[in-house]
Design a protein around this motif. Structure first.
Motif, PDB file in Angstrom:
ATOM      1  N   THR A  98       0.738  -1.149  -0.045  1.00 38.98           N
ATOM      2  CA  THR A  98       0.067  -0.135   0.161  1.00 38.98           C
ATOM      3  C   THR A  98       0.710   1.375   0.114  1.00 38.98           C
ATOM      4  O   THR A  98       0.829   2.207  -0.746  1.00 38.98           O
ATOM      5  N   VAL A  99       1.655   1.404   1.039  1.00 33.63           N
ATOM      6  CA  VAL A  99       2.648   2.734   0.961  1.00 33.63           C
ATOM      7  C   VAL A  99       3.475   2.923  -0.098  1.00 33.63           C
ATOM      8  O   VAL A  99       3.480   4.092  -0.654  1.00 33.63           O
ATOM      9  N   PRO A 100       4.176   1.770  -0.514  1.00 35.78           N
ATOM     10  CA  PRO A 100       4.904   2.028  -1.857  1.00 35.78           C
ATOM     11  C   PRO A 100       4.247   2.398  -3.306  1.00 35.78           C
ATOM     12  O   PRO A 100       4.422   3.457  -3.905  1.00 35.78           O
ATOM     13  N   TRP A 101       3.064   1.625  -3.198  1.00 40.12           N
ATOM     14  CA  TRP A 101       2.294   1.957  -4.387  1.00 40.12           C
ATOM     15  C   TRP A 101       2.002   3.498  -4.253  1.00 40.12           C
ATOM     16  O   TRP A 101       2.130   4.102  -5.485  1.00 40.12           O
ATOM     17  N   VAL A 102       1.451   4.033  -3.477  1.00 43.27           N
ATOM     18  CA  VAL A 102       0.805   5.407  -3.413  1.00 43.27           C
ATOM     19  C   VAL A 102       2.145   6.389  -3.407  1.00 43.27           C
ATOM     20  O   VAL A 102       2.016   7.277  -4.180  1.00 43.27           O
ATOM     21  N   THR A 103       3.237   6.115  -2.927  1.00 40.81           N
ATOM     22  CA  THR A 103       4.523   6.750  -2.735  1.00 40.81           C
ATOM     23  C   THR A 103       5.009   6.680  -4.307  1.00 40.81           C
ATOM     24  O   THR A 103       5.427   7.709  -4.618  1.00 40.81           O
ATOM     25  N   VAL A 104       4.984   5.637  -4.975  1.00 41.62           N
ATOM     26  CA  VAL A 104       5.446   5.662  -6.423  1.00 41.62           C
ATOM     27  C   VAL A 104       4.832   6.696  -7.229  1.00 41.62           C
ATOM     28  O   VAL A 104       5.336   7.224  -8.016  1.00 41.62           O
ATOM     29  N   GLY A 105       3.439   6.689  -6.911  1.00 42.12           N
ATOM     30  CA  GLY A 105       2.526   7.581  -7.944  1.00 42.12           C
ATOM     31  C   GLY A 105       2.697   9.083  -7.396  1.00 42.12           C
ATOM     32  O   GLY A 105       1.973  10.064  -7.967  1.00 42.12           O
ATOM     33  N   SER A 106       3.177   9.424  -6.441  1.00 38.99           N
ATOM     34  CA  SER A 106       3.444  10.638  -5.726  1.00 38.99           C
ATOM     35  C   SER A 106       4.698  11.424  -6.573  1.00 38.99           C
ATOM     36  O   SER A 106       5.392  11.034  -7.289  1.00 38.99           O
ATOM     37  N   LYS A 107       4.592  12.594  -6.100  1.00 40.43           N
ATOM     38  CA  LYS A 107       5.879  13.520  -6.568  1.00 40.43           C
ATOM     39  C   LYS A 107       7.174  13.248  -5.594  1.00 40.43           C
ATOM     40  O   LYS A 107       8.159  13.844  -5.772  1.00 40.43           O
ATOM     41  N   HIS A 108       6.983  12.486  -4.618  1.00 41.68           N
ATOM     42  CA  HIS A 108       8.097  12.356  -3.737  1.00 41.68           C
ATOM     43  C   HIS A 108       8.785  10.889  -3.561  1.00 41.68           C
ATOM     44  O   HIS A 108       9.412  10.791  -2.567  1.00 41.68           O
ATOM     45  N   GLY A 109       8.548   9.935  -4.545  1.00 42.93           N
ATOM     46  CA  GLY A 109       8.816   8.506  -4.582  1.00 42.93           C
ATOM     47  C   GLY A 109      10.435   8.569  -4.283  1.00 42.93           C
ATOM     48  O   GLY A 109      10.736   7.752  -3.268  1.00 42.93           O
ATOM     49  N   GLN A 110      11.040   9.030  -5.312  1.00 44.98           N
ATOM     50  CA  GLN A 110      12.394   8.779  -5.003  1.00 44.98           C
ATOM     51  C   GLN A 110      13.289   9.309  -3.997  1.00 44.98           C
ATOM     52  O   GLN A 110      13.766   8.597  -3.235  1.00 44.98           O
ATOM     53  N   GLU A 111      12.778  10.318  -3.528  1.00 47.45           N
ATOM     54  CA  GLU A 111      13.427  10.912  -2.258  1.00 47.45           C
ATOM     55  C   GLU A 111      13.072  10.238  -1.241  1.00 47.45           C
ATOM     56  O   GLU A 111      14.017   9.938  -0.136  1.00 47.45           O
ATOM     57  N   LEU A 112      11.911   9.777  -0.930  1.00 45.00           N
ATOM     58  CA  LEU A 112      11.371   9.265   0.230  1.00 45.00           C
ATOM     59  C   LEU A 112      11.961   7.693   0.312  1.00 45.00           C
ATOM     60  O   LEU A 112      12.250   7.163   1.474  1.00 45.00           O
ATOM     61  N   ALA A 113      12.087   7.008  -0.884  1.00 46.68           N
ATOM     62  CA  ALA A 113      12.414   5.885  -0.759  1.00 46.68           C
ATOM     63  C   ALA A 113      14.030   5.737  -0.470  1.00 46.68           C
ATOM     64  O   ALA A 113      14.456   4.823   0.527  1.00 46.68           O
ATOM     65  N   ILE A 114      14.971   6.494  -0.883  1.00 47.88           N
ATOM     66  CA  ILE A 114      16.113   6.738  -0.350  1.00 47.88           C
ATOM     67  C   ILE A 114      16.356   7.052   1.179  1.00 47.88           C
ATOM     68  O   ILE A 114      17.186   6.572   1.789  1.00 47.88           O
ATOM     69  N   ASP A 118      17.435   3.767   4.970  1.00 43.72           N
ATOM     70  CA  ASP A 118      18.305   4.122   5.847  1.00 43.72           C
ATOM     71  C   ASP A 118      17.697   3.984   7.273  1.00 43.72           C
ATOM     72  O   ASP A 118      18.363   3.985   8.227  1.00 43.72           O
ATOM     73  N   SER A 119      16.361   3.719   7.371  1.00 42.16           N
ATOM     74  CA  SER A 119      15.750   3.764   8.663  1.00 42.16           C
ATOM     75  C   SER A 119      16.088   2.503   9.348  1.00 42.16           C
ATOM     76  O   SER A 119      16.272   1.382   8.893  1.00 42.16           O
ATOM     77  N   ARG A 120      15.979   2.512  11.061  1.00 38.06           N
ATOM     78  CA  ARG A 120      16.261   1.267  11.539  1.00 38.06           C
ATOM     79  C   ARG A 120      15.003   0.475  11.898  1.00 38.06           C
ATOM     80  O   ARG A 120      15.192  -0.465  12.414  1.00 38.06           O
ATOM     81  N   ASP A 121      13.918   1.400  11.562  1.00 40.40           N
ATOM     82  CA  ASP A 121      12.779   0.638  11.705  1.00 40.40           C
ATOM     83  C   ASP A 121      12.383  -0.331  10.571  1.00 40.40           C
ATOM     84  O   ASP A 121      12.581  -0.057   9.178  1.00 40.40           O
ATOM     85  N   GLU A 122      12.361  -1.568  10.764  1.00 39.21           N
ATOM     86  CA  GLU A 122      12.177  -2.652   9.493  1.00 39.21           C
ATOM     87  C   GLU A 122      11.007  -2.483   8.549  1.00 39.21           C
ATOM     88  O   GLU A 122      11.115  -2.474   7.325  1.00 39.21           O
ATOM     89  N   ALA A 127       9.624  -0.775   3.441  1.00 38.77           N
ATOM     90  CA  ALA A 127       8.614   0.298   2.532  1.00 38.77           C
ATOM     91  C   ALA A 127       9.524   0.969   1.608  1.00 38.77           C
ATOM     92  O   ALA A 127       9.261   1.180   0.336  1.00 38.77           O
ATOM     93  N   GLY A 128      10.819   1.385   1.964  1.00 39.64           N
ATOM     94  CA  GLY A 128      11.651   2.143   0.954  1.00 39.64           C
ATOM     95  C   GLY A 128      12.060   1.302  -0.279  1.00 39.64           C
ATOM     96  O   GLY A 128      12.229   1.451  -1.086  1.00 39.64           O
ATOM     97  N   TRP A 129      12.660   0.012   0.121  1.00 40.32           N
ATOM     98  CA  TRP A 129      12.994  -0.983  -0.956  1.00 40.32           C
ATOM     99  C   TRP A 129      11.731  -1.307  -2.000  1.00 40.32           C
ATOM    100  O   TRP A 129      12.112  -1.423  -3.080  1.00 40.32           O
ATOM    101  N   ALA A 130      10.612  -1.270  -1.372  1.00 43.71           N
ATOM    102  CA  ALA A 130       9.484  -1.938  -1.936  1.00 43.71           C
ATOM    103  C   ALA A 130       9.381  -0.679  -2.980  1.00 43.71           C
ATOM    104  O   ALA A 130       8.659  -0.680  -4.062  1.00 43.71           O
ATOM    105  N   THR A 131       9.447   0.575  -2.377  1.00 38.38           N
ATOM    106  CA  THR A 131       9.279   1.965  -3.271  1.00 38.38           C
ATOM    107  C   THR A 131      10.154   1.884  -4.421  1.00 38.38           C
ATOM    108  O   THR A 131       9.803   2.204  -5.634  1.00 38.38           O
ATOM    109  N   LEU A 132      11.574   1.543  -4.155  1.00 32.36           N
ATOM    110  CA  LEU A 132      12.328   1.454  -5.201  1.00 32.36           C
ATOM    111  C   LEU A 132      12.107   0.630  -6.613  1.00 32.36           C
ATOM    112  O   LEU A 132      12.139   0.752  -7.733  1.00 32.36           O
ATOM    113  N   SER A 133      11.469  -0.557  -5.901  1.00 34.38           N
ATOM    114  CA  SER A 133      10.892  -1.515  -6.759  1.00 34.38           C
ATOM    115  C   SER A 133       9.822  -1.066  -7.625  1.00 34.38           C
ATOM    116  O   SER A 133       9.878  -1.380  -8.915  1.00 34.38           O
TER     117      SER A 133
END
Length: 235
Positions: A98-114, A118-122, A127-133
């Motif tokens: 859910t979160v990656p899908w919406v993030t990919v379609g937003s204007k902030h996908g690349q920035e937030l994925a990167i 780096d988060s320590r929260d699993e 979600a970041g790696w799934a957004t990159l995918s």
């Protein structure tokens, strides 16, 4: 439809057997156990609704959160909206789909994925790696930074086996996505998969398997589908 009306409809469609299955797959309470196919008519009726999606997500109910992703007006989602969503995504289906899908379609996908990888929260890192995918799956190659993606593949080799359980799974998914959707990265992704070797992920007793990334990419190649992009990652 209002949030109250939708929640009542979702409750009526809940299935205890589905709940038991999804709990094993990392979906956390509260949720009713609604099949995705039963969410589709609601999605079709609503289409897109920015505020309704946010209100449904805020319920914390995993069924409602999943539906929120389907009806979200991705382009209207602010960075603050997405940061709120990722922090509240404690079910695997929400953090990795859910979160990656919406993030990919937003204007902030690349920035937030990167930022998220780096988060320590699993959940956030996954979600970041799934957004990159998702980004490599839908973005034209000329909009992608191939050099940066190669560096991320090298990072996977270095970090995957020490990463959190779901982060390992989504990193493996990133290797597959990079090699499958970006022809210029196919050889690099296959080489990455071979260096990584077997990826162990605790599937909580389910029969789900972690795909062999190199084999998966080669199957895509064999059927002539390398580099074919998706219109959307939502399903």
């Amino acid at each position: 439809m209002t949030v109250k009306e939708i929640m009542a409809e979702l409750k009526s469609m809940g299935d205890e057997n589905i709940k038991k299955i999804w709990v094993k797959h990392g979906v956390k309470e509260p949720f009713f156990g609604v099949r995705v196919q039963h969410l589709k008519p609601i999605q079709k009726k609503i289409k897109k609704d920015y505020q309704l999606a946010k209100d449904l997500y805020a319920t914390g109910n995993a069924d409602a959160m999943y539906l929120a992703g389907l009806i979200a007006d991705d382009e209207k989602m602010t960075k603050a909206d997405l940061q709120t969503w990722v922090k509240q995504a404690v079910s695997n289906n929400i953090s990795e789909y859910t979160v990656p899908w919406v993030t990919v379609g937003s204007k902030h996908g690349q920035e937030l994925a990167i930022e998220w990888i780096d988060s320590r929260d699993e959940y956030i890192a996954a979600a970041g790696w799934a957004t990159l995918s998702g980004l490599v799956a839908v973005k034209p190659d000329h909009e992608l930074n191939i050099t940066a993606l190669k560096a991320l593949l090298a990072r996977v080799v270095k970090d995957i086996h020490a990463a959190g359980n779901r982060v390992r799974y989504t990193m493996n998914g990133f290797i597959i996505a990079a090699g499958s959707y970006v022809a210029a990265l196919t050889n690099d992704a296959i080489a990455t998969a071979k260096k990584v070797g077997v990826v162990s992920v605790d599937k909580n007793g389910t029969s789900c398997k972690v795909p062999d990334a190199a084999e998966y990419i080669l199957k895509i190649k064999d059927r002539g589908s390398l580099g074919k992009k998706k219109k959307t990652v939502k399903c």
